[in-house]
Design a protein around this motif. Structure first.
Motif, mmCIF file in Angstrom:
data_model
loop_
_atom_site.group_PDB
_atom_site.id
_atom_site.type_symbol
_atom_site.label_atom_id
_atom_site.label_comp_id
_atom_site.label_asym_id
_atom_site.label_seq_id
_atom_site.Cartn_x
_atom_site.Cartn_y
_atom_site.Cartn_z
ATOM 1 N N ASN A 432 0.778 -1.285 0.012
ATOM 2 C CA ASN A 432 0.020 0.007 0.134
ATOM 3 C C ASN A 432 0.851 1.174 -0.193
ATOM 4 N N LEU A 433 1.809 1.246 -0.898
ATOM 5 C CA LEU A 433 2.790 2.453 -1.060
ATOM 6 C C LEU A 433 2.428 3.241 -2.278
ATOM 7 N N LYS A 434 2.513 4.315 -2.246
ATOM 8 C CA LYS A 434 2.297 5.302 -3.476
ATOM 9 C C LYS A 434 3.323 6.343 -3.468
ATOM 10 N N GLY A 435 3.520 6.794 -4.735
ATOM 11 C CA GLY A 435 4.612 7.917 -4.893
ATOM 12 C C GLY A 435 6.071 7.300 -5.085
ATOM 13 N N ILE A 436 6.089 6.091 -5.280
ATOM 14 C CA ILE A 436 7.585 5.440 -5.571
ATOM 15 C C ILE A 436 7.535 5.455 -7.176
ATOM 16 N N THR A 437 8.712 5.706 -7.597
ATOM 17 C CA THR A 437 8.752 5.624 -9.102
ATOM 18 C C THR A 437 10.132 4.757 -9.330
ATOM 19 N N LEU A 438 9.703 3.715 -10.385
ATOM 20 C CA LEU A 438 11.035 2.972 -10.649
ATOM 21 C C LEU A 438 11.695 3.697 -11.911
ATOM 22 N N TYR A 439 12.930 3.483 -11.838
ATOM 23 C CA TYR A 439 14.027 3.989 -12.998
ATOM 24 C C TYR A 439 14.882 2.543 -13.277
ATOM 25 N N ARG A 440 14.922 2.376 -14.667
ATOM 26 C CA ARG A 440 15.876 1.494 -15.230
ATOM 27 C C ARG A 440 17.130 2.253 -15.595
ATOM 28 N N MET A 441 18.201 1.951 -15.035
ATOM 29 C CA MET A 441 19.482 2.731 -15.447
ATOM 30 C C MET A 441 20.207 1.829 -16.582
ATOM 31 N N ASN A 442 20.090 2.154 -17.712
ATOM 32 C CA ASN A 442 20.474 1.519 -18.828
ATOM 33 C C ASN A 442 21.992 1.508 -18.947
ATOM 34 N N ALA A 443 22.514 0.559 -19.637
ATOM 35 C CA ALA A 443 24.056 0.153 -19.724
ATOM 36 C C ALA A 443 24.504 1.297 -20.575
ATOM 37 N N ASP A 444 23.652 1.980 -21.487
ATOM 38 C CA ASP A 444 24.222 2.934 -22.337
ATOM 39 C C ASP A 444 24.188 4.233 -21.866
ATOM 40 N N GLY A 445 23.735 4.624 -20.415
ATOM 41 C CA GLY A 445 23.992 5.644 -19.876
ATOM 42 C C GLY A 445 22.693 6.244 -19.831
ATOM 43 N N THR A 446 21.714 5.874 -20.596
ATOM 44 C CA THR A 446 20.141 6.559 -20.446
ATOM 45 C C THR A 446 19.338 5.869 -19.181
ATOM 46 N N ASN A 447 18.261 6.803 -19.041
ATOM 47 C CA ASN A 447 17.478 6.130 -17.940
ATOM 48 C C ASN A 447 16.077 6.027 -18.337
ATOM 49 N N THR A 448 15.371 4.924 -17.736
ATOM 50 C CA THR A 448 13.775 4.912 -18.181
ATOM 51 C C THR A 448 12.962 4.812 -17.167
ATOM 52 N N GLU A 449 12.002 5.611 -16.973
ATOM 53 C CA GLU A 449 11.079 5.770 -16.006
ATOM 54 C C GLU A 449 10.082 4.799 -16.085
ATOM 55 N N ILE A 450 9.740 3.786 -15.091
ATOM 56 C CA ILE A 450 8.752 2.823 -15.520
ATOM 57 C C ILE A 450 7.418 2.943 -14.311
ATOM 58 N N SER A 451 6.171 2.869 -14.665
ATOM 59 C CA SER A 451 5.188 2.905 -13.699
ATOM 60 C C SER A 451 3.832 2.285 -14.065
ATOM 61 N N LEU A 452 3.102 1.831 -13.301
ATOM 62 C CA LEU A 452 2.113 1.374 -13.501
ATOM 63 C C LEU A 452 0.993 1.890 -14.445
ATOM 64 N N ASN A 453 0.343 1.239 -15.329
ATOM 65 C CA ASN A 453 -0.851 1.764 -16.270
ATOM 66 C C ASN A 453 -2.057 1.700 -15.012
ATOM 67 N N ASP A 454 -3.014 2.591 -15.582
ATOM 68 C CA ASP A 454 -4.360 2.605 -14.788
ATOM 69 C C ASP A 454 -4.716 1.428 -14.437
ATOM 70 N N ASP A 455 -4.639 0.280 -15.323
ATOM 71 C CA ASP A 455 -5.291 -0.937 -15.046
ATOM 72 C C ASP A 455 -4.344 -1.879 -13.881
ATOM 73 N N LYS A 456 -3.237 -1.278 -13.778
ATOM 74 C CA LYS A 456 -2.221 -2.078 -12.898
ATOM 75 C C LYS A 456 -1.842 -3.604 -13.255
ATOM 76 N N LYS A 457 -2.121 -3.866 -14.632
ATOM 77 C CA LYS A 457 -1.789 -5.002 -15.139
ATOM 78 C C LYS A 457 -0.750 -4.935 -16.192
ATOM 79 N N SER A 458 -0.192 -3.870 -16.442
ATOM 80 C CA SER A 458 1.093 -3.477 -17.259
ATOM 81 C C SER A 458 1.719 -2.318 -16.855
ATOM 82 N N THR A 459 2.793 -2.133 -17.473
ATOM 83 C CA THR A 459 3.775 -0.741 -17.121
ATOM 84 C C THR A 459 3.743 -0.024 -18.582
ATOM 85 N N ASN A 460 4.009 1.271 -18.188
ATOM 86 C CA ASN A 460 4.364 2.030 -19.251
ATOM 87 C C ASN A 460 5.664 2.815 -19.108
ATOM 88 N N GLU A 461 6.610 3.070 -20.145
ATOM 89 C CA GLU A 461 7.878 3.338 -20.042
ATOM 90 C C GLU A 461 8.110 4.605 -20.838
#
Length: 466
Positions: A432-461
């Motif tokens: 029951n935690l809100k307000g935490i965002t996951l980031y993938r630190m890619n090997a090429d130096g870029t970063n990707t934000e990953i979040s739940l979609n509204d249906d909470k059954k898939s992610t949005n990058e």
């Protein structure tokens, strides 16, 4: 001889009369001077009191609140107020503003404050200062309970105090509609009080999050009955810049010191125990390798964030070790320990303790980070919620998540995308935690934000800007 004596007596009488008149005149002069002196002293006293009042209204504040307040905001609001205010009008119509006891009631985002207004050594009204964007608005806050609470805080023998912040859902929605701060005071007795009984009192101040209602009454600092520009707000100096986590992570990864710590941990992933670094607010890193490692469990010991000396830890990095094979004596077979290559509930628990410490010390919440380093992928989380979404866990609560998390994630252990989804689902639904965002630190130096979609059954990058 008789004539001479008569003349003598007559002359003497005249001389005495002249002296009496002279003395009377002198006394009149003295009385006049004393009277003038008294008037001067009264004028000076009045001037001194007026100057004192002006000083109370305009002197730079020094917080005397029992609680942690957003002093940056109070200082800026005072600057705005003094720039536009007619102090004589404010004093006559309202009273004296005591900035030293201004309170922000748990807000540290430069948005809200209450300033007590004094008349005859008593709080009679509050001025509410609310920032919206680049404008600050002043309102009258004539709340009996809040006014009395300020009176107790300022003029009573306070022996204990406390505070709780919570969000209250609306009647028809689970979305927080009211954000409330409750503050407690325990009032003791002064030495000369014989019939006094100590007692505890509290007040709850709620801010409505959106919606419509009766607009508050404008506080008029100018004396134009409409508050001058009060209805349109006053220009707020130096709007706080909200640096988004993507920019912070990009800056972090370009830092040589941070980069070297990542390299150290990447070389440690082949060990059979976790290692890591904690980072203090001053930028200092400390290496940790004290881990309780067995074939079925691996837990790195980090400094206790609840101790005063560790309140300034702002982030940590740690490894999740590579898969390895060991011989199970009980089953008498070789077993491969795979491990879950994404952050665990124990990591989240430690992270939330750091977020709470940042809030208590008035530091930006999204400065806090937790990173996991593994051969397959590196991740980082940031807190992107508000202060009312801060939630911490006891050791027992954190331990209770361990087995359910392992079972929940086991089905996704060979698919990193599914691990990301499962991690975010577990945070939202099980912890029951809100307000935490996951980031993938890619090997090429870029970063990707990953979040739940509204249906909470898939992610949005979302790819962070380069």
């Amino acid at each position: 001889m008789v004539v001479k004596n008569t003349l003598y007596l007559k002359n003497k009488k005249q001389m005495l009369m002249k002296r009496k008149i002279h003395l009377t005149r002198m006394l009149l002069v003295i009385v006049t001077i004393l009277s003038m002196s008294s008037c001067v002293r009264d004028d000076l006293a009045a001037e001194s009191q007026s100057q004192k009042n002006s000083k109370n209204m305009s002197a730079k504040f020094a917080s005397r609140s029992f609680w942690k307040e957003d002093n940056v905001y109070i200082n800026k609001v005072q600057q705005v107020f003094l720039k536009v205010a007619n102090l004589e009008h404010v004093r006559t119509r309202y009273g004296e503003l005591n900035w030293d006891y201004a309170m922000t009631f748990g807000n540290f985002n430069e948005t809200y404050a209450l300033v007590p207004i004094i008349k005859d050594n008593k709080v009679v009204l509050l001025m509410e200062a609310v920032r919206t964007g680049n404008k600050v608005f002043f309102y009258e806050k004539d709340n009996k309970d809040l006014v009395e609470f300020f009176n107790l805080a300022m003029y009573s023998n306070v022996t204990k105090y406390d505070e709780v912040i919570e969000a209250k859902a609306g009647v028809l929605s689970k979305t927080p509609a009211f954000v409330c701060t409750t503050r407690w005071l325990t009032i003791g007795c002064f030495e000369n009080e014989t019939d006094c009984v100590p007692y505890t009192t509290s007040v709850t101040n709620c801010e409505y999050q959106g919606g419509t209602g009766i607009p508050p009454k404008t506080f008029d600092p100018i004396g134009m009955d409409g508050g001058g520009d009060g209805n349109n707000g006053y220009e707020y100096p130096e709007i706080p810049e909200e640096i988004d986590p993507c920019r912070k992570i990009k800056s972090q990864r370009s830092n040589v010191d941070f980069y070297s710590k990542i390299n150290v941990l990447e070389s440690d992933t082949g060990l059979k125990k976790e290692t890591g670094f904690t980072q203090r607010v001053n930028g200092q890193y400390v290496y940790h390798d004290n881990a309780s490692a067995t074939n079925t469990n691996n837990s790195l010991s980090l400094p206790d964030p609840n101790l005063p000396e560790n309140k300034n830890i702002k982030g940590f990095l740690h490894t999740h070790v590579d898969s390895y094979t060991y011989y199970d004596d009980f089953q008498q077979v070789d077993v491969t320990r795979t491990g879950i290559k994404i952050l665990s509930p124990a990591d989240i628990t430690y992270f939330m303790d750091l977020v709470k410490n940042a809030h208590d010390e008035g530091r930006p919440l999204n400065d806090v980070y937790a990173g996991m380093i593994a051969t397959i992928q590196n991740y980082q989380i940031r807190f992107t919620g508000n202060q009312y979404q801060i939630k911490t866990f006891t050791d027992e609560e954190a331990a209770a998540f361990r087995a359910p998390y392992t079972i929940f994630m086991q089905k996704s252990i060979d698919n990193q995308s599914k691990l990301e989804l499962g991690f975010l689902q577990f945070l939202s639904e099980k912890m029951n935690l809100k307000g935490i965002t996951l980031y993938r630190m890619n090997a090429d130096g870029t970063n990707t934000e990953i979040s739940l979609n509204d249906d909470k059954k898939s992610t949005n990058e979302t790819n962070c800007p380069n």
